[in-house]
Write an enzyme that holds these catalytic residues in place. Structure first.
Site, PDB file in Angstrom:
ATOM      1  N   CYS A  64     -93.228  36.408  86.635  1.00  0.00           N
ATOM      2  CA  CYS A  64     -93.302  35.210  87.155  1.00  0.00           C
ATOM      3  C   CYS A  64     -92.535  34.226  86.129  1.00  0.00           C
ATOM      4  O   CYS A  64     -92.797  34.224  85.044  1.00  0.00           O
ATOM      5  CB  CYS A  64     -94.787  34.981  87.399  1.00  0.00           C
ATOM      6  SG  CYS A  64     -94.822  33.001  88.050  1.00  0.00           S
TER       7      CYS A  64
ATOM      8  N   HIS B 272     -97.125  37.076  96.450  1.00  0.00           N
ATOM      9  CA  HIS B 272     -97.251  36.561  95.182  1.00  0.00           C
ATOM     10  C   HIS B 272     -96.563  34.948  95.193  1.00  0.00           C
ATOM     11  O   HIS B 272     -97.173  34.110  94.812  1.00  0.00           O
ATOM     12  CB  HIS B 272     -96.165  37.187  94.262  1.00  0.00           C
ATOM     13  CG  HIS B 272     -95.823  36.359  93.024  1.00  0.00           C
ATOM     14  ND1 HIS B 272     -96.287  37.191  91.869  1.00  0.00           N
ATOM     15  CD2 HIS B 272     -95.160  35.401  92.483  1.00  0.00           C
ATOM     16  CE1 HIS B 272     -95.854  36.195  90.606  1.00  0.00           C
ATOM     17  NE2 HIS B 272     -95.577  35.336  91.230  1.00  0.00           N
ATOM     18  N   GLU B 273     -95.708  34.807  96.170  1.00  0.00           N
ATOM     19  CA  GLU B 273     -95.315  33.252  96.291  1.00  0.00           C
ATOM     20  C   GLU B 273     -96.199  32.558  97.199  1.00  0.00           C
ATOM     21  O   GLU B 273     -96.565  31.169  96.710  1.00  0.00           O
ATOM     22  CB  GLU B 273     -93.781  33.274  96.970  1.00  0.00           C
ATOM     23  CG  GLU B 273     -92.854  33.722  96.144  1.00  0.00           C
ATOM     24  CD  GLU B 273     -92.690  33.588  94.891  1.00  0.00           C
ATOM     25  OE1 GLU B 273     -92.918  32.545  94.261  1.00  0.00           O
ATOM     26  OE2 GLU B 273     -92.195  34.282  93.911  1.00  0.00           O
TER      27      GLU B 273
HETATM   28 ZN   LIG Z   1     -94.706  33.367  90.389  1.00  0.00          ZN
END
Ligand SMILES: [Zn+2]
Length: 168
Positions: free
Chosen positions: A99, A141-142
């Site tokens: 990330c 994830h987003e």
């Molecule tokens: Zn991220």
């Protein structure tokens, strides 16, 4: 276009919950362009959420088409997802994630393997997507960012599932 500053852990703004987008205007278009530019400037980024640049609106961009391991996988290419919602999911799988907001670490996170997603596109048109594998993982994830969550919050074991990046 502008490359925006990326918030990094432990900035508390990364824990905020983003608001729905309800106005589709020129300002939104400009912001999405800046978000694209910011993602492209990052190291190997396959996705970015508005939260990561301190804008608490439910906007993410995902594009896994240049990800080397995906040569033969099905995916949707470049996607702007506004007010995204996972409406169905199946299967769980562990996989490694990184990330831009956690630059020094990667981690193993369990995510659904297949998802069905509703989202608006950049002009406010509702669309439905079926996704699998790495693309489904990137979207989950987003969307987590929009809910104030990082992959760090989803590790089963900090001791066994968190890895320091070697070249830092
Ligand atoms: Zn991220």
């Amino acid at each position: 276009m502008t490359v925006l500053d990326i918030l990094t852990y432990p900035d508390t703004r990364l824990k905020q919950i983003a608001d729905d987008v309800d106005v589709f205007d020129a300002e939104l278009v400009t912001f999405i362009q800046d978000l694209e530019e910011t993602m492209a400037a990052g190291p190997g980024g396959v996705g970015i959420a508005a939260t990561q640049v301190g804008v608490m609106r439910r906007i993410v961009i995902v594009d896994v088409s240049n990800y080397p391991r995906l040569k033969n996988a099905k995916h949707h290419g470049h996607l702007v997802l506004i007010n995204p919602e996972i409406i169905d999911w199946q299967g769980m799988k562990k996989g490694r994630e990184g990330c831009m907001s956690v630059p020094d670490f990667t981690g193993n996170v369990i995510r659904a393997e297949n998802i069905v997603l509703n989202a608006l596109d950049a002009s406010g048109v509702k669309r439905e997507y079926e996704m699998e594998g790495f693309e489904a993982r990137a979207v989950q994830h987003e969307i987590d960012h929009l809910d104030g969550l990082l992959f760090l919050d989803r590790l089963v074991s900090r001791r066994n599932d968190l890895f320091k990046r070697k070249n830092n």
